[in-house]
Design an enzyme around this catalytic site. Structure first.
Site, PDB file in Angstrom:
ATOM      1  N   GLY A 507      -7.082  16.079   0.277  1.00 31.22           N
ATOM      2  CA  GLY A 507      -6.987  14.842   1.045  1.00 31.22           C
ATOM      3  C   GLY A 507      -5.673  14.640   1.774  1.00 31.22           C
ATOM      4  O   GLY A 507      -5.299  13.502   2.080  1.00 31.22           O
ATOM      5  N   SER A 546       2.967  22.654  -3.792  1.00 33.93           N
ATOM      6  CA  SER A 546       3.179  21.208  -3.918  1.00 33.93           C
ATOM      7  C   SER A 546       4.106  20.696  -2.828  1.00 33.93           C
ATOM      8  O   SER A 546       4.983  19.867  -3.074  1.00 33.93           O
ATOM      9  CB  SER A 546       3.749  20.859  -5.302  1.00 33.93           C
ATOM     10  OG  SER A 546       2.888  21.264  -6.308  1.00 33.93           O
ATOM     11  N   ALA A 732       8.218  10.375  -2.113  1.00 36.60           N
ATOM     12  CA  ALA A 732       7.140  11.154  -2.722  1.00 36.60           C
ATOM     13  C   ALA A 732       7.646  12.498  -3.240  1.00 36.60           C
ATOM     14  O   ALA A 732       8.606  13.065  -2.718  1.00 36.60           O
ATOM     15  CB  ALA A 732       6.020  11.379  -1.709  1.00 36.60           C
ATOM     16  N   GLY A 734       6.014  16.432  -4.615  1.00 34.34           N
ATOM     17  CA  GLY A 734       4.815  17.259  -4.677  1.00 34.34           C
ATOM     18  C   GLY A 734       4.096  16.969  -5.990  1.00 34.34           C
ATOM     19  O   GLY A 734       4.732  16.886  -7.035  1.00 34.34           O
ATOM     20  N   VAL A 735       2.767  16.790  -5.921  1.00 28.02           N
ATOM     21  CA  VAL A 735       2.060  16.408  -7.143  1.00 28.02           C
ATOM     22  C   VAL A 735       1.028  17.434  -7.593  1.00 28.02           C
ATOM     23  O   VAL A 735       0.502  17.340  -8.689  1.00 28.02           O
ATOM     24  CB  VAL A 735       1.350  15.042  -6.984  1.00 28.02           C
ATOM     25  CG1 VAL A 735       2.380  13.954  -6.734  1.00 28.02           C
ATOM     26  CG2 VAL A 735       0.312  15.075  -5.865  1.00 28.02           C
ATOM     27  N   GLY A 736       0.730  18.428  -6.763  1.00 24.56           N
ATOM     28  CA  GLY A 736      -0.403  19.298  -7.069  1.00 24.56           C
ATOM     29  C   GLY A 736      -0.204  20.158  -8.293  1.00 24.56           C
ATOM     30  O   GLY A 736      -1.108  20.315  -9.103  1.00 24.56           O
ATOM     31  N   GLU A 737       0.973  20.743  -8.407  1.00 27.42           N
ATOM     32  CA  GLU A 737       1.128  21.785  -9.417  1.00 27.42           C
ATOM     33  C   GLU A 737       1.563  21.334 -10.809  1.00 27.42           C
ATOM     34  O   GLU A 737       1.116  21.906 -11.793  1.00 27.42           O
ATOM     35  CB  GLU A 737       2.052  22.881  -8.869  1.00 27.42           C
ATOM     36  CG  GLU A 737       1.295  23.752  -7.862  1.00 27.42           C
ATOM     37  CD  GLU A 737       2.196  24.629  -7.021  1.00 27.42           C
ATOM     38  OE1 GLU A 737       3.059  24.076  -6.321  1.00 27.42           O
ATOM     39  OE2 GLU A 737       2.034  25.854  -7.059  1.00 27.42           O
TER      40      GLU A 737
END
Lengths: 784, 305
Positions: A507, A546, A732, A734-737
């Site tokens: 997203g 991320s 913010a 990085g949040v993915g990893e």
């Protein structure tokens, strides 16, 4: 979802809200076009023929039997590849990297390596031809065990080759310390890195609780649902090569094809359609080969991996062997860490030895430490990246050791972590200082979570055969850095369109639109962000590491500010005002305090685009490079119930706490936390490449390569901690990893809490649990 | 992918004729959830598919209670459950009579594949495929199932317990196929249960499965059948272990003896889904569980799957 510790910050209208994903309806209704949906006139279909041997010499490939199948047009072997390379060279001859080993040349170095590709007028014909192709092998000794491979007298998995290209590995993380390549005498250790601090002997001498263990973890598939796929269209008349491929980074694909085929980028266009999952695995795996096939065939070629192909011939995430000894004072002060991690890189380099060694040793304030990271070559399929490559392997070890020491000292395991967690400005084991981080805040939130607070009651609910337990573990990821660029255009109807080269994963295009809407003071639906291709979009790094929102989000914010400023300049002239006195609101540029003095976005568009218009078109540009990482930390709590008669584990409850800096779209961020937690459950309990004694993968399908299903996963309670980063857009991170790094360890700790025994290999399968409890004789399943 | 011919049988005789004319590589198609995959992956040579889904005989699903004692003279209906070989699983486990009288069958057929598969897959197909790990076969064995088979040589009945002869091999002769499956009516105080062990909750092939049927007279076991899956080259009926339960109460000692005997009778191999040691252990655990569950059901207790 709860949001904790949200500091004072400006009032935002669009960012920070739970925006529905713009690409969602197409995916949900099945209308999204993926790479496999691309159909071209005269298109040939490709089927790879994969080696059944882990290590063998190719004696002979007899194409006649395949060519006899109706509809088969050509059999391509490594020898043919030079037809596709501009300078006539052949990358597959003794390649140093997996990327160059498009098709095995004279020697196969892992089971599943492509030895030929059959091209057919239909997929059925190509498959039939591939099944009929005759390949004769002479098996060679295979190196299949990490420890054995590391020994000086081990046979070599592969002939030593030249310099190693590490561009894929560096896509994920930016670290200052790079592993040293192996020295003169060839061994299977292709790189080695060390970090140390203090004096390790002193550290253990001053420790009152010491725990030493060897932990193993399995090779994993990234688990993307859309398989590897590429369609390449070569136009002999113009020399144009247009490539559709499922990818996390179009420009990385372009550059890889350019280097492999020596193809000019003026004649090359890479189009990344909507992506059906990547997790580190969608990085130029099939596009160079299919590009070469199209050039050789002088026709469009499509290759879509079967699930079997993807498991056998993909680039899975490394298994590892971790030897670790930790020391602590009885009051919970960590004193010493001595550890090594050896990653099974498979037949080519690509394992995250430096990352693993660094992250294993950097999340706590160890006064004394000595760690080594090894990348070890074997005759397994060569490894690629995964979400936070290499981290779950080492957190499994560190977090179980911490847990066990806390248990032995009678301390709250969360308290031990809190006491020793690194803070802003603390050194990593490499010596580099941490920027602003929120590990302490994250662990605090986990410690106060009801799931952790009620762990004694959970344990008390055990029965004689159903044992319950709760486990906690932390994890983290330093975050990648890469330049990014974006462009924005003011449309005639007063809306804004934008283009970037970043593929939308999880997203990100929606979050980009939120940022632009925020800065342009527009409702979200008046902004649209498109992913362009390598000919139409400005540069974008990979959607990996991320860093997609962390870097491209900043570029979009800057582009919006640039566009706004250009609008102010035109408006200032029309409104006879100073540009500094203007603001945007309600789709208008207004004089601050005088809302009647305004000009609409539509009008601004008209006077900058119309026939005979007086003003230049309005094009906002944002180009950024990020220099300060924004490490993200997670703390996860698992509650399990173990059936002590069968070893079956039911995950009853799960909580995921993560410092996300600032959640641009909390719904997407929660999705990242949940997805990472589910993958962590897969790593901890089910997912595993199971090899037989000769190095063949036995579970090359999603029936026996077990990913969690919806029935296996409980509701996940996500808590977003927001400690702003220094350099990310609006703070913010990085949040993915980070979200994938702690699950395996949290589950391992929960299982140990339940059954009172440690399972030395991840995943903790029912069989390994029974064995850890002393309830099974005999040896483990082959390859396990 | 092989090029396939397809023919829809208009009658049972037509199907036999098509199979005879098609020779070795002609196969009966019911749900196709195994066969199509096997043909596609070239694990079975198939040139002709004979579809039996449109026949009344293969689509029957009917339960008849035993003739009541007060029935009028001359009234007799053959009692039991008849399941056509092409009846999809969702109809089997959704049938109220099957749910009331054949719980093991409900439990087994409910976990074969997902919803879409269950709209196609059949008990007849699961049996004909003769996988050692088939989920429904031990349940059918425990319930005393009999396969009604037709072929060029006529009609015959094969007990499910004798149907499988090896992995993927069965007692079916060329041109023969299963028309329907018959299950006798359960005794009045009886219960059945089926369980399997898989590492996940869904989407898996049994590491071990087990089924039991128990009938009681008073506290005494009057009838017992036990069967296992995934522990031998074929699904395994355990008549001796079951017989030892008959004539005495089902106490903990009897259950432990049966578990141990079943564990010893199993002939598991080690493969990627489990080792021999793990499977033997699981046999003991599952046999204990299905016996307890079947007994509870016989007592009229509501025991969830």
């Amino acid at each position: 979802m709860t949001t904790a510790d949200r500091p004072e910050r400006p009032q935002y209208r669009v960012i920070g809200t739970r925006a529905k994903r713009t690409e969602g309806p197409g995916k949900v209704t099945g209308t999204t076009v993926y790479t496999a949906d691309v159909q071209l006139p005269r298109m040939l279909h490709a089927k790879m023929v994969l080696s059944p041997h882990a290590h063998a010499r190719i004696v002979r490939i007899e194409g006649a039997s395949a060519l006899a199948v109706p509809g088969v047009s050509r059999v391509v072997t490594a020898a043919d590849l030079s037809e596709a390379i501009r300078d006539g060279s052949n990358p597959a001859v003794n390649p140093s990297n997996r990327g160059d080993a498009l098709i095995a040349h004279t020697e196969v170095v892992f089971a599943g390596q492509p030895v030929a590709v059959v091209l057919g007028e239909s997929l059925a014909a190509a498959e039939e031809g591939a099944a009929a192709l005759l390949v004769e092998y002479e098996p060679l000794p295979a190196v299949l065990d990490i420890e054995a491979a590391m020994r000086a007298d081990s046979p070599l998995a592969r002939r030593p080759a030249g310099a190693v290209d590490r561009s894929e590995e560096s896509a994920h993380v930016t670290i200052d310390v790079h592993a040293e390549e192996s020295g003169s005498a060839p061994t299977n250790i292709s790189s080695h890195v060390s970090f140390s601090r203090g004096d390790i002997a002193t550290g253990f001498a001053e420790s009152e609780v010491v725990y030493e263990h060897t932990w193993r973890s399995a090779t994993l598939h990234q688990g993307y649902i859309e398989p590897q796929a590429t369609v390449a269209d070569f136009q002999p008349a113009t020399g144009e090569l247009v490539v559709w491929t499922t990818t996390q980074g179009q420009f990385h694909e372009r550059d890889t094809i350019m280097k492999t085929l020596k193809w000019p980028e003026t004649k090359l266009r890479v189009i990344g359609p909507e992506l059906g999952g990547g997790f580190g695995g969608k990085m130029a795996q099939s596009s160079p080969l299919v590009s070469a096939l199209a050039v050789i065939a002088k026709r469009p070629v499509k290759l879509v991996y079967s699930r079997k192909d993807d498991l056998l011939a993909g680039r899975p995430a490394t298994g590892a062997l971790v030897k670790i000894k930790t020391g602590m004072k009885r009051d919970g002060t960590l004193m010493a860490l001595e550890a090594s991690v050896a990653y099974d890189s498979g037949a080519y380099p690509g394992a995250p030895a430096a990352t693993g060694a660094l992250l294993m040793s950097s999340f706590y304030r160890w006064p004394h430490l000595k760690v080594d990271g090894y990348e070890v070559l074997t005759n397994h399929v060569s490894a690629g990246a995964i979400r936070a490559p290499g981290v779950h392997n080492v957190m499994q070890a560190v977090e179980q050791n911490i847990d066990e020491m806390a248990r032995q000292a009678g301390l709250d395991a969360a308290e031990v972590r809190l006491r020793n967690a690194v803070r802003t400005g603390d050194p990593m084991s490499s010596g580099k200082e941490f920027p602003a981080i929120g590990l302490v805040e994250t662990v605090e939130r986990a410690q106060s979570h009801p799931l952790w607070q009620h762990r004694d009651e959970v344990r008390a609910a055990s029965t004689s055969t159903k044992k319950r337990g709760v486990g906690l573990a932390i994890g983290g990821w330093l975050g990648g850095l890469q330049p990014a660029a974006a462009e924005l255009f003011l449309n005639s109807d007063g809306t804004v369109n934008g283009v970037t080269g970043a593929l939308d994963i999880s997203g990100t295009n929606t979050s980009f639109a939120q940022i632009v809407a925020e800065e342009m003071n527009l409702p979200l639906e008046k902004v649209s962000i498109t992913t362009g291709d390598t000919r139409t979009a400005p540069f974008a790094g990979m959607s990996a590491g991320s860093k997609t929102l962390f870097t491209m989000g900043k570029a979009l914010r800057d582009a919006a500010i640039d566009l706004r400023q250009q609008m102010y300049e035109v408006a200032a002239e029309r409104l006879e005002a100073n540009p500094d006195d203007l603001e945007v609101d309600g789709g208008e540029v207004r004089v601050k305090g005088v809302p009647t003095k305004n000009i609409s976005y539509e009008r601004l568009a008209a006077i900058t685009t119309g026939f005979g218009a007086l003003y230049k078109p309005l094009v906002g540009r944002g180009t950024v490079t990020a220099r300060v990482q924004a490490p993200g930390f997670t703390a996860q709590i698992a509650e399990v119930e173990v059936d002590t008669e069968t070893g079956f584990v039911e995950v009853k409850n799960y909580a995921s706490v993560q410092d996300v800096g600032f959640a641009i779209n909390p719904m997407s961020v929660e999705g990242q936390l949940e997805g990472g937690s589910v993958q962590g459950m897969g790593i901890g309990l089910w997912e595993e490449y199971i090899y037989d004694d000769s190095g063949r993968l036995r579970n090359a399908g999603l029936l026996d390569y077990r990913m969690p299903t919806a029935a296996d996963v409980p509701d996940i309670d996500s808590t977003l901690v927001e400690v702003p980063s220094e350099d990310g857009p609006y703070g913010a991170r990085g949040v993915g990893e980070p979200s994938i790094t702690a699950g395996g360890a949290a589950l391992a700790n929960a299982i140990a809490d339940a059954i009172g025994a440690r399972v030395p290999m991840m995943p903790a399968t029912p069989e390994r649990i029974l064995r850890a409890m002393g309830k099974l004789g005999g040896s483990e399943a082959a390859g396990g | 992918m092989q090029a396939l011919k397809y023919a829809r049988a208009a009658s049972v005789d037509d199907a036999i004729r098509l199979l005879r004319d098609g020779g070795e590589a002609a196969r009966v198609l019911a749900g196709g959830t195994d066969l199509i995959v096997q043909a596609r992956e070239r694990r079975r040579e198939v040139h002709l598919l004979v579809d039996i889904k449109r026949l009344a005989e293969t689509m029957v699903l009917a339960y008849h209670a035993p003739t009541p004692p007060d029935a009028p003279p001359g009234f007799y209906i053959y009692p039991g459950l008849e399941v056509g070989a092409a009846v999809p699983l969702y109809r089997v486990y959704g049938d109220p009579d099957v749910q009331r009288h054949y719980r093991a069958l409900v439990e087994a057929s409910h976990v074969i594949g997902g919803t879409a598969i269950q709209g196609r897959a059949t008990l007849g197909g699961n049996l004909a495929n003769a996988s050692p790990a088939a989920d429904s076969i031990p349940a059918m064995m425990a319930l005393g199932g009999v396969a009604r088979v037709v072929g060029a040589g006529g009609t015959r009945e094969i007990p499910v317990a004798e149907f499988c002869t090896g992995p993927g091999r069965s007692a079916l002769q060329p041109t023969e196929f299963i028309v329907s499956l018959y299950f006798p009516p359960p005794a009045s105080r009886s219960g059945s249960a089926w369980e399997r062990f898989i590492p996940r909750n869904e989407m898996d092939i049994a590491v071990v499965n087990a089924a039991a049927y128990l009938a009681f007279e008073g506290d005494t076991v009057s009838e017992a059948r036990l069967a296992l899956g995934a522990v031998a080259p074929t699904p395994l009926a355990l008549p001796d272990v079951a017989a030892a339960l008959v004539g005495r109460p089902l106490d903990d000692a009897a259950i432990d003896r049966a578990s141990a005997a079943a564990s010893a009778a199993a002939r598991p191999i080690s493969d990627m889904r489990g080792t021999e040691a793990q499977r033997r252990r699981l046999v003991g655990v599952l046999v204990g569980r299905v016996l307890r569950k079947a007994a509870a059901r016989a007592r009229g207790e509501e025991v969830p799957a």
